[in-house]
Motif scaffolding. Structure first.
Motif, PDB file in Angstrom:
ATOM      1  N   ASP A  94      57.718  36.085   5.652  1.00  9.81           N
ATOM      2  CA  ASP A  94      59.185  36.089   5.665  1.00  9.81           C
ATOM      3  C   ASP A  94      59.755  36.124   7.076  1.00  9.81           C
ATOM      4  OD1 ASP A  94      59.353  35.991   2.913  1.00  9.81           O
ATOM      5  OD2 ASP A  94      59.536  38.169   2.682  1.00  9.81           O
ATOM      6  N   LYS A  95      58.996  36.680   8.014  1.00  6.18           N
ATOM      7  CA  LYS A  95      59.514  36.905   9.367  1.00  6.18           C
ATOM      8  C   LYS A  95      59.079  35.842  10.381  1.00  6.18           C
ATOM      9  CE  LYS A  95      61.136  41.158   8.536  1.00  6.18           C
ATOM     10  NZ  LYS A  95      62.529  41.448   8.511  1.00  6.18           N
ATOM     11  N   ILE A  96      57.908  35.250  10.173  1.00  6.95           N
ATOM     12  CA  ILE A  96      57.328  34.322  11.157  1.00  6.95           C
ATOM     13  C   ILE A  96      57.238  32.933  10.529  1.00  6.95           C
ATOM     14  CG2 ILE A  96      55.239  33.825  12.510  1.00  6.95           C
ATOM     15  CD1 ILE A  96      54.740  36.806  12.687  1.00  6.95           C
ATOM     16  N   ASP A  97      57.240  31.921  11.355  1.00  3.28           N
ATOM     17  CA  ASP A  97      57.140  30.541  10.898  1.00  3.28           C
ATOM     18  C   ASP A  97      55.904  30.373  10.012  1.00  3.28           C
ATOM     19  OD1 ASP A  97      57.330  27.786  10.581  1.00  3.28           O
ATOM     20  OD2 ASP A  97      56.603  27.345  12.600  1.00  3.28           O
ATOM     21  N   HIS A 123      35.510  40.580  -0.149  1.00  4.26           N
ATOM     22  CA  HIS A 123      36.555  39.569  -0.020  1.00  4.26           C
ATOM     23  C   HIS A 123      37.914  40.061  -0.526  1.00  4.26           C
ATOM     24  CE1 HIS A 123      37.968  35.540   0.669  1.00  4.26           C
ATOM     25  NE2 HIS A 123      38.510  35.531  -0.538  1.00  4.26           N
ATOM     26  N   ILE A 124      37.924  40.783  -1.621  1.00  4.85           N
ATOM     27  CA  ILE A 124      39.196  41.121  -2.264  1.00  4.85           C
ATOM     28  C   ILE A 124      39.863  42.350  -1.665  1.00  4.85           C
ATOM     29  CG2 ILE A 124      38.428  42.599  -4.159  1.00  4.85           C
ATOM     30  CD1 ILE A 124      40.846  39.680  -4.531  1.00  4.85           C
ATOM     31  N   LEU A 125      39.102  43.308  -1.150  1.00  4.83           N
ATOM     32  CA  LEU A 125      39.726  44.518  -0.602  1.00  4.83           C
ATOM     33  C   LEU A 125      40.687  44.226   0.554  1.00  4.83           C
ATOM     34  CD1 LEU A 125      36.902  47.216  -0.864  1.00  4.83           C
ATOM     35  CD2 LEU A 125      38.963  46.954  -2.270  1.00  4.83           C
ATOM     36  N   PRO A 126      40.326  43.368   1.516  1.00  6.48           N
ATOM     37  CA  PRO A 126      41.307  43.053   2.559  1.00  6.48           C
ATOM     38  C   PRO A 126      42.549  42.341   2.011  1.00  6.48           C
ATOM     39  CG  PRO A 126      39.132  42.276   3.199  1.00  6.48           C
ATOM     40  CD  PRO A 126      39.038  42.749   1.781  1.00  6.48           C
ATOM     41  N   ILE A 127      42.362  41.521   0.978  1.00  4.32           N
ATOM     42  CA  ILE A 127      43.506  40.828   0.381  1.00  4.32           C
ATOM     43  C   ILE A 127      44.444  41.845  -0.260  1.00  4.32           C
ATOM     44  CG2 ILE A 127      44.232  39.211  -1.419  1.00  4.32           C
ATOM     45  CD1 ILE A 127      41.650  37.606  -0.814  1.00  4.32           C
ATOM     46  N   PHE A 128      43.877  42.783  -1.033  1.00  3.40           N
ATOM     47  CA  PHE A 128      44.709  43.821  -1.648  1.00  3.40           C
ATOM     48  C   PHE A 128      45.383  44.682  -0.588  1.00  3.40           C
ATOM     49  CE2 PHE A 128      42.167  43.955  -5.835  1.00  3.40           C
ATOM     50  CZ  PHE A 128      43.056  43.093  -6.436  1.00  3.40           C
ATOM     51  N   GLY A 129      44.626  45.046   0.421  1.00  7.08           N
ATOM     52  CA  GLY A 129      45.151  45.946   1.443  1.00  7.08           C
ATOM     53  C   GLY A 129      46.205  45.333   2.342  1.00  7.08           C
ATOM     54  N   LEU A 130      46.145  44.014   2.528  1.00  5.05           N
ATOM     55  CA  LEU A 130      47.033  43.377   3.502  1.00  5.05           C
ATOM     56  C   LEU A 130      48.045  42.394   2.904  1.00  5.05           C
ATOM     57  CD1 LEU A 130      44.380  42.697   6.279  1.00  5.05           C
ATOM     58  CD2 LEU A 130      46.160  44.453   6.289  1.00  5.05           C
ATOM     59  N   SER A 131      48.052  42.213   1.585  1.00  3.13           N
ATOM     60  CA  SER A 131      48.951  41.220   0.985  1.00  3.13           C
ATOM     61  C   SER A 131      50.412  41.508   1.263  1.00  3.13           C
ATOM     62  CB  SER A 131      48.811  41.133  -0.519  1.00  3.13           C
ATOM     63  OG  SER A 131      47.551  41.091  -0.936  1.00  3.13           O
ATOM     64  N   LEU A 132      50.812  42.761   1.178  1.00  9.35           N
ATOM     65  CA  LEU A 132      52.221  43.077   1.434  1.00  9.35           C
ATOM     66  C   LEU A 132      52.593  42.760   2.875  1.00  9.35           C
ATOM     67  CD1 LEU A 132      52.629  46.416  -0.547  1.00  9.35           C
ATOM     68  CD2 LEU A 132      53.470  44.146  -1.164  1.00  9.35           C
ATOM     69  N   ILE A 133      51.694  43.086   3.788  1.00  9.51           N
ATOM     70  CA  ILE A 133      51.932  42.766   5.196  1.00  9.51           C
ATOM     71  C   ILE A 133      51.967  41.248   5.376  1.00  9.51           C
ATOM     72  CG2 ILE A 133      50.976  42.934   7.535  1.00  9.51           C
ATOM     73  CD1 ILE A 133      49.822  45.692   6.631  1.00  9.51           C
ATOM     74  N   GLY A 134      51.072  40.537   4.680  1.00 11.91           N
ATOM     75  CA  GLY A 134      51.062  39.075   4.736  1.00 11.91           C
ATOM     76  C   GLY A 134      52.362  38.489   4.216  1.00 11.91           C
ATOM     77  N   GLY A 135      52.898  39.058   3.143  1.00 15.83           N
ATOM     78  CA  GLY A 135      54.163  38.583   2.586  1.00 15.83           C
ATOM     79  C   GLY A 135      55.328  38.830   3.531  1.00 15.83           C
ATOM     80  N   ILE A 136      55.355  40.006   4.128  1.00 21.12           N
ATOM     81  CA  ILE A 136      56.419  40.319   5.098  1.00 21.12           C
ATOM     82  C   ILE A 136      56.311  39.384   6.298  1.00 21.12           C
ATOM     83  CG2 ILE A 136      57.224  42.071   6.735  1.00 21.12           C
ATOM     84  CD1 ILE A 136      56.404  44.164   4.560  1.00 21.12           C
ATOM     85  N   ALA A 192      55.369  30.489   0.009  1.00 23.37           N
ATOM     86  CA  ALA A 192      56.731  30.555   0.544  1.00 23.37           C
ATOM     87  C   ALA A 192      57.144  29.290   1.284  1.00 23.37           C
ATOM     88  CB  ALA A 192      56.850  31.764   1.469  1.00 23.37           C
ATOM     89  N   ILE A 193      56.208  28.433   1.614  1.00 28.13           N
ATOM     90  CA  ILE A 193      56.549  27.244   2.393  1.00 28.13           C
ATOM     91  C   ILE A 193      57.104  26.106   1.529  1.00 28.13           C
ATOM     92  CG2 ILE A 193      54.345  25.977   2.378  1.00 28.13           C
ATOM     93  CD1 ILE A 193      54.796  25.627   5.449  1.00 28.13           C
ATOM     94  N   LEU A 194      56.840  26.141   0.244  1.00 33.41           N
ATOM     95  CA  LEU A 194      57.263  25.039  -0.628  1.00 33.41           C
ATOM     96  C   LEU A 194      58.760  24.716  -0.538  1.00 33.41           C
ATOM     97  CD1 LEU A 194      55.115  25.482  -3.851  1.00 33.41           C
ATOM     98  CD2 LEU A 194      54.861  23.787  -2.048  1.00 33.41           C
ATOM     99  N   PRO A 195      59.663  25.700  -0.529  1.00 33.40           N
ATOM    100  CA  PRO A 195      61.087  25.349  -0.427  1.00 33.40           C
ATOM    101  C   PRO A 195      61.441  24.629   0.885  1.00 33.40           C
ATOM    102  CG  PRO A 195      60.845  27.622  -1.134  1.00 33.40           C
ATOM    103  CD  PRO A 195      59.481  27.126  -0.748  1.00 33.40           C
ATOM    104  N   ASN A 196      60.606  24.805   1.905  1.00 38.54           N
ATOM    105  CA  ASN A 196      60.859  24.135   3.182  1.00 38.54           C
ATOM    106  C   ASN A 196      60.376  22.685   3.177  1.00 38.54           C
ATOM    107  OD1 ASN A 196      61.573  26.715   3.847  1.00 38.54           O
ATOM    108  ND2 ASN A 196      59.948  27.037   5.315  1.00 38.54           N
TER     109      ASN A 196
END
Length: 180
Positions: free
Chosen positions: A67-70, A51-64, A123-127
């Protein structure tokens, strides 16, 4: 509590609570079921790694991506994906087709979905609230998360004892739909 006066935030916070409680419940159910099947404590370590390895591996991509997509679209897609995965655990368990291999595979896919869901949630909270209610919204978001992490495992234990492990997977699948 002023942020709760905003309907969209109120819906979000209650949906997020059920979704997170379902996640916590599934964590307990998966550990219970894997140990029941294997009787091997080492197999429990694979649960966390799966469960955690994909989260670690993809979190930065998820964050980007958040920021870029709705963010709303990201949340809908990730929550829908996790609902399908939870319902898969439910059906595989009820059909007596469940194996640790299937569980680990589903956990990997769930970790991928969470790598995108977690940054979008934060990231959605400010919206959702005006800036004057933002700190209150953060506090309530943290409170709902902590409550879900405490109540989820307790409810999972009761459901497993009363209705079996598959009932937890069913609840979790429904909890994602509630959040959507």
């Amino acid at each position: 509590m002023k942020a709760l006066s905003i309907p969209i935030f109120r819906n979000y916070i209650f949906g997020a609570f059920f979704s997170e409680a379902g996640n916590q419940m599934q964590t307990v159910a998966v550990a219970w079921q894997v140990y029941e099947i294997t009787r091997n404590p080492a197999s429990l370590a694979l649960i966390g790694l799966s469960h955690i390895l994909p989260i670690f591996g993809l979190s930065l991509i998820g964050g980007i991506t958040a920021d870029k997509i709705d963010r709303k679209k990201i949340l809908i897609i990730s929550q829908f994906s996790m609902a399908i995965l939870a319902f898969s655990l439910f059906f595989l368990t009820n059909s007596n087709l469940i194996t640790p291999f299937y569980i680990y595979g589903i956990l990997i896919l769930s970790g991928v979905a969470q790598a995108f869901s977690m940054p979008a949630r934060q990231a959605i909270l400010p919206n959702l609230v005006p800036s004057k209610f933002f700190m209150n919204a953060i506090s309530l978001h943290t409170l709902q998360f902590q409550m879900a992490t405490m109540l989820g495992p307790a409810v999972a234990g009761l459901l497993i004892a009363g209705y079996g492990v598959s009932s937890v997977y069913l609840f979790n699948g429904v909890s994602f739909l509630v959040f959507i």
